[in-house]
Design a protein around this motif. Structure first.
Motif, mmCIF file in Angstrom:
data_model
loop_
_atom_site.group_PDB
_atom_site.id
_atom_site.type_symbol
_atom_site.label_atom_id
_atom_site.label_comp_id
_atom_site.label_asym_id
_atom_site.label_seq_id
_atom_site.Cartn_x
_atom_site.Cartn_y
_atom_site.Cartn_z
ATOM 1 N N ASP A 20 0.855 -1.178 0.000
ATOM 2 C CA ASP A 20 0.000 0.000 0.000
ATOM 3 C C ASP A 20 0.896 1.234 0.000
ATOM 4 O OD1 ASP A 20 -2.695 -1.138 0.183
ATOM 5 O OD2 ASP A 20 -2.014 -1.961 2.089
ATOM 6 N N PRO A 21 0.327 2.439 -0.116
ATOM 7 C CA PRO A 21 1.162 3.642 -0.043
ATOM 8 C C PRO A 21 2.015 3.651 1.222
ATOM 9 C CG PRO A 21 -1.035 4.204 -0.795
ATOM 10 C CD PRO A 21 -1.084 2.750 -0.408
ATOM 11 N N VAL A 22 3.227 4.176 1.088
ATOM 12 C CA VAL A 22 4.210 4.124 2.176
ATOM 13 C C VAL A 22 4.407 5.521 2.768
ATOM 14 C CG1 VAL A 22 6.566 3.513 2.809
ATOM 15 C CG2 VAL A 22 5.350 2.173 1.074
ATOM 16 N N THR A 23 4.380 5.596 4.092
ATOM 17 C CA THR A 23 4.691 6.826 4.820
ATOM 18 C C THR A 23 5.938 6.586 5.647
ATOM 19 O OG1 THR A 23 2.347 7.413 4.952
ATOM 20 C CG2 THR A 23 3.843 8.545 6.450
ATOM 21 N N LEU A 40 4.898 8.437 0.096
ATOM 22 C CA LEU A 40 5.409 7.784 -1.108
ATOM 23 C C LEU A 40 4.365 6.870 -1.737
ATOM 24 C CD1 LEU A 40 8.931 6.841 0.285
ATOM 25 C CD2 LEU A 40 8.287 8.893 -1.002
ATOM 26 N N GLN A 41 4.548 6.590 -3.015
ATOM 27 C CA GLN A 41 3.664 5.684 -3.748
ATOM 28 C C GLN A 41 3.896 4.238 -3.302
ATOM 29 O OE1 GLN A 41 1.225 6.576 -6.006
ATOM 30 N NE2 GLN A 41 1.739 8.630 -5.233
ATOM 31 N N PRO A 42 2.927 3.346 -3.604
ATOM 32 C CA PRO A 42 3.136 1.918 -3.281
ATOM 33 C C PRO A 42 4.428 1.397 -3.893
ATOM 34 C CG PRO A 42 0.851 2.300 -3.880
ATOM 35 C CD PRO A 42 1.575 3.593 -4.156
ATOM 36 N N GLU A 97 -4.820 3.933 2.047
ATOM 37 C CA GLU A 97 -5.165 5.319 2.296
ATOM 38 C C GLU A 97 -6.620 5.413 2.737
ATOM 39 O OE1 GLU A 97 -4.294 7.177 -1.421
ATOM 40 O OE2 GLU A 97 -2.341 7.891 -0.725
ATOM 41 N N ALA A 98 -6.858 6.177 3.782
ATOM 42 C CA ALA A 98 -8.225 6.397 4.253
ATOM 43 C C ALA A 98 -8.952 7.298 3.265
ATOM 44 C CB ALA A 98 -8.207 7.036 5.635
ATOM 45 N N GLN A 99 -10.168 6.903 2.893
ATOM 46 C CA GLN A 99 -10.951 7.671 1.938
ATOM 47 C C GLN A 99 -12.137 8.300 2.662
ATOM 48 O OE1 GLN A 99 -9.902 8.134 -1.121
ATOM 49 N NE2 GLN A 99 -8.134 6.828 -0.664
ATOM 50 N N PRO A 100 -12.244 9.640 2.684
ATOM 51 C CA PRO A 100 -13.354 10.288 3.378
ATOM 52 C C PRO A 100 -14.689 9.952 2.741
ATOM 53 C CG PRO A 100 -12.141 11.862 2.039
ATOM 54 C CD PRO A 100 -11.342 10.585 2.036
ATOM 55 N N ASN A 101 -15.665 9.687 3.591
ATOM 56 C CA ASN A 101 -17.042 9.415 3.150
ATOM 57 C C ASN A 101 -17.139 8.228 2.201
ATOM 58 O OD1 ASN A 101 -17.871 11.719 4.604
ATOM 59 N ND2 ASN A 101 -17.344 13.028 2.850
ATOM 60 N N GLY A 102 -16.168 7.304 2.290
ATOM 61 C CA GLY A 102 -16.236 6.094 1.485
ATOM 62 C C GLY A 102 -15.976 6.310 0.011
#
Length: 456
Positions: free
Chosen positions: A236-239, A270-272, A304-309
């Motif tokens: 997944d995306p990397v922090t 960063l990107q996945p 990544e968390a997506q607001p409001n689905g």
């Protein structure tokens, strides 16, 4: 009428709805009569007439005519007996179930996901499948609600010609080819077995950092942080968070790294990271103080968390895989540079012979590191005599040499002062010579102060 032929008729009727077989009629001739004839002809057996009629269809009859001649007066009575056998057809259909099973699943799944195994049970037989039991044998990389490797459940009866699908979501535990073997049994049906396999892939995350483990204060060391994915799936995306050590200041970061002064951390989004891929980011610091510190970095890969689905760009929602975390630490020793400065000053000049001259020795650490075992020594001119001193450590005079006990440590920007008193014994220019040493400065630093002694 006496001695006159008479005829009577026997009617045999089948009022049923099925044919009867082996119909036999026996008629006992009336007493006082003599048999003449019958139609159809009968077999005469003593005083009995017998007809073997065979089969008599449903709702049909048979007429038997008998002619006799009375030989006596009186009432004529005929007694007929009918026997037969009836056949009833009963049909019983024998059926048998025939169960077949097929299993399908996704070709690929990530560790932490729940690939769904679809189990299709079909009854191609002529009767219902009853007492059905489904058994599933899982490989060690699959699990269903922590119930172990072998599952068993009962299924409802399945009518002939019908198909039923059972969905079995399994948790993918580890990478590799993982299988689920299904067996279905039912009364009267051969055992049916099928197997399906899913290739479980798993991303991995590793972090390493390279850079100087020693540096001088005010130096600007650079560190390279390497991210790698030795797994079999894209992360997944990397922090990435790199926390600055105490005493170090942030200068710059590559790849858009942002510094947060409140947390003293540099963060990269960063990107996945593809399977087998690597990514490098750089960090430049400035050492502001001496000490033994640690540069700590943590990398996290998570959806990544997506607001409001709302789905990400492309409409493909993030998969619910496992979060990954990797850490790295680098011990850094920041060393200061010793830079002692000292001054020697005579507080009175000139001085009358026989009186005391006072010399002030001021020592300052203007370097970037603490100085240890700082020692001051003074050499008195031959025309002077040591009278006394004061300072941070005690001094001891031997002849014309004055030695002070070392100062264990003089911190950065630390300062200390010695005062030495000498008595002039002869007129003229007298030189007061001072030398300074420490662990960090092996070659002594020497300074002199000249005082003129005079006579009235």
């Amino acid at each position: 009428m006496f001695n006159t032929e008479a005829e009577y008729v026997i009617v045999v009727r089948n009022a049923g709805n099925v044919a009867v077989q082996h119909v036999r009629v026996e008629d006992e001739l009336p007493a006082g009569c003599r048999y003449v004839s019958s139609n159809p002809p009968a077999e005469l057996n003593g005083d009995r007439l017998v007809w073997a009629l065979g089969a008599l269809e449903a709702n049909s009859d048979k007429r038997l005519a008998v002619r006799v001649r009375p030989t006596e007066e009186g009432e004529l009575r005929s007694r007929a007996t009918v026997t037969f056998s009836a056949t009833v057809d009963a049909k019983t259909k024998v059926t048998r179930p025939r169960v077949a099973v097929a299993v399908t699943c996704p070709e690929v799944a990530r560790a932490g996901e729940e690939p769904v195994f679809k189990i299709k049970v079909t009854n191609s037989g002529t009767g219902p499948a009853q007492q059905m039991v489904l058994q599933a044998l899982l490989s060690d990389g699959l699990d269903f609600r922590n119930q172990g490797a072998r599952l068993e459940t009962k299924l409802a009866n399945l009518p002939a010609g019908e198909t039923r699908t059972v969905e079995l979501p399994l948790n993918a535990l580890k990478a590799g080819l993982q299988s689920c073997q299904v067996t279905v049994t039912a009364d009267g049906s051969p055992e049916a077995t099928a197997k399906a396999s899913v290739n479980v892939v798993e991303p991995m995350l590793q972090v390493a950092q390279a850079g100087p483990v020693k540096c001088l204060v005010r130096a600007e060391p650079s560190y390279e942080i390497t991210l790698s994915n030795p797994g079999t799936a894209t992360t997944d995306p990397v922090t990435v968070h790199a926390v600055l050590p105490d005493g170090f200041d942030f200068l710059q970061a590559s790849e858009g790294g942002a510094f947060n002064p409140a947390t003293r951390a540099v963060t990269w989004k960063l990107q996945p990271l593809a399977a087998g891929g690597t990514k490098l980011v750089g960090l430049k610091l400035r050492a502001g103080a001496a000490g033994d510190v640690m540069l700590r970095t943590v990398a996290i890969a998570a959806p990544e968390a997506q607001p409001n689905g709302i789905a990400p760009v492309g409409g493909i929602p993030a998969r619910a895989g496992r979060g990954l975390e990797a850490k790295a630490e680098t011990a850094i020793k920041a060393e200061g540079v010793a830079a002692l400065r000292f001054e020697v000053a005579g507080l009175e000049n000139p001085v009358e012979v026989g009186k005391e001259a006072v010399y002030e020795i001021r020592v300052v650490n203007q370097g970037t590191g603490a100085c240890t075992n700082v020692q001051v020594m003074a050499a008195l001119a031959d025309g002077t005599t040591y009278s006394g001193s004061n300072g941070p450590t005690a001094g001891k005079a031997t002849g014309q040499t004055l030695v002070f006990e070392p100062i264990p440590s003089l911190a950065v920007k630390g300062e200390t002062v010695y005062r030495v008193r000498v008595r002039g014994n002869a007129a003229g220019e007298q030189r007061f010579r001072v030398q300074l040493t420490c662990d960090q400065v092996r070659n002594a630093v020497v300074k002199e102060e000249c005082t003129r002694f005079y006579k009235e």
